[in-house]
Scaffold this active site. Structure first.
Site, short mmCIF file in Angstrom:
data_model
loop_
_atom_site.label_atom_id
_atom_site.label_comp_id
_atom_site.label_asym_id
_atom_site.label_seq_id
_atom_site.Cartn_x
_atom_site.Cartn_y
_atom_site.Cartn_z
CG ASP A 231 -69.66 58.87 16.69
OD1 ASP A 231 -68.57 59.11 16.76
OD2 ASP A 231 -70.00 57.62 17.11
CG HIS A 319 -69.94 52.14 22.70
ND1 HIS A 319 -69.12 51.19 22.10
CD2 HIS A 319 -69.15 53.41 22.32
CE1 HIS A 319 -67.97 51.77 21.79
NE2 HIS A 319 -68.03 52.77 21.43
#
Length: 402
Positions: A231, A319
């Site tokens: 991330d 996403h």
């Protein structure tokens, strides 16, 4: 979460060029918790950071200067732990009285935070002979700015409600937002106590507080979020940050806007999915963080690539696709988020993103709330927006331009 821009603040990770994507956000906001790299290259700040003469690298345990054109809580390399505090100012009989209280609080915070950056330790618990290694930022909320008629960016405003929000008013918003970051929790606990006491003595009250952390990550690699995915692959570089993160030329040039969201993650439900379904929901491979259209982690996800049968390689509900800067004419945000653990029933992401105009977050979050495949696995539980003030010069006080 608004994600495509990755987090570029970890000192051990080279800055990435191109669009990265963020893997954590769900249901709209942004599940981002990355580490960053090369803050100086990103911000162009003029801080006087000591370096080793031979290598040019930061000297071991060097203090991080508090004073500078921009606040170190945005410009310095992201650190392992954070503590956020929101403060409220009392209702004042007049705008003049309210501004006086605000000046007193900002003066007290400036004095306290500057005291941790080199020089004699402001508290015996920080006086072990090594610098506190603290960075901080102070921001002004839109409600206070409106109440006192402060000189803030015209774009500063509270976020609109989003579908699926489950916000706790007692855990969000605030007249002033303070973020402390350090390499260890000890420093944060001590400085948070000092800052809260100083602000209270000057007239403020504590509204809420929240702690967060980053995982231990090998040098040069991207950290993982609590869903287990890498991330924070790439944040805007220096040139892009000047366009999209920092204010335009004028009184707000060295300021920015922080959007904060506390995002609860349904970890058991998501991690129970087959890995292939997880990857299609995110738009990246779980093992190495490579976008489904790429061959290396830092490849720019091609949200328009299709299979021979006409289906998108990165699904329409992924996403990474819905948060892509390509859908916002290249507009990007700087993400410096953290994970949190408030007990076995509440773990997730403290999304912290910086941008010139919070309307960018609103656009991205609106798309995510409507279609993001992560929506069933996240809940937005708190929210705040703040104008991050320009830094204070030596001898100056935060907020002098207000």
């Amino acid at each position: 979460m608004p994600t495509e821009p990755g987090n570029a603040s970890h000192p051990a990770r080279p800055a990435a060029s191109g669009v990265g994507r963020r893997t954590l956000l769900g249901a709209g906001a942004a599940l981002a918790a990355g580490i960053g790299a090369a803050a100086g290259a990103l911000t162009g700040d003029d801080r006087d950071v000591r370096t080793d003469g031979a290598s040019g690298a930061p000297a071991p345990e060097a203090a991080i200067p508090f004073h500078g054109a921009r606040q170190a809580g945005v410009t310095a390399p992201q650190q392992a732990a954070t503590h956020l505090l929101a403060l409220d100012l009392p209702a004042a009989a007049s705008r003049t009285a309210g501004r006086t209280t605000l000046r007193d609080v900002l003066r007290a915070l400036t004095r306290t935070l500057a005291g941790t950056a080199g020089g004699p330790a402001p508290d015996p618990r920080l006086g072990d002979g090594t610098p506190a290694r603290l960075t901080s930022l102070v921001g002004v909320g839109p409600a206070l700015a409106s109440r006192l008629g402060l000189r803030v960016p015209a774009a500063l405003a509270a976020l609109p409600p989003f579908p699926g929000d489950r916000l706790d008013p007692a855990r969000g918003d605030g007249d002033l937002l303070l973020q402390l970051c350090a390499d260890d929790r000890w420093t944060l606990s001590v400085v948070a106590e000092l800052a809260t006491t100083a602000a209270r003595d000057a007239g403020a009250t504590l509204r809420w507080a929240q702690s967060g952390f980053l995982p231990r990550t090998p040098p040069g690699t991207t950290p993982r979020n609590l869903f287990g995915f890498k991330d924070g692959t790439a944040n805007p570089d220096r040139r892009a940050a000047e366009q999209w993160v920092w204010g335009p030329p004028g009184p707000h040039r060295d300021g920015t806007v922080l959007v904060y969201r506390k995002i609860h993650m349904e970890l058991g439900a998501f991690t129970a999915l087959p890995v292939e379904r997880q990857e299609r929901a995110i738009g990246r491979r779980a093992g190495d963080g490579v976008p489904l259209t790429g061959t290396a982690e830092h490849d720019d996800p091609d949200i328009y690539a299709k299979h021979p049968n006409g289906a998108y390689v990165i699904p329409p509900t992924a996403h990474v696709r819905l948060s892509s800067p390509r859908l916002d004419r290249g507009a990007r945000m700087l993400r410096r988020s953290y994970s949190y653990d408030d007990g076995p029933d509440d773990r997730g992401l403290l999304f912290c993103a910086f941008m010139r105009d919070p309307a960018l977050f609103t656009r991205v979050q609106t798309r995510l709330a409507a279609r993001d495949a992560l929506t069933p696995f996240v809940r937005h539980r708190a929210s705040a927006v703040a104008y991050v003030l320009p830094g204070a010069p030596r001898g100056g006080v935060l907020g002098e331009r207000l």
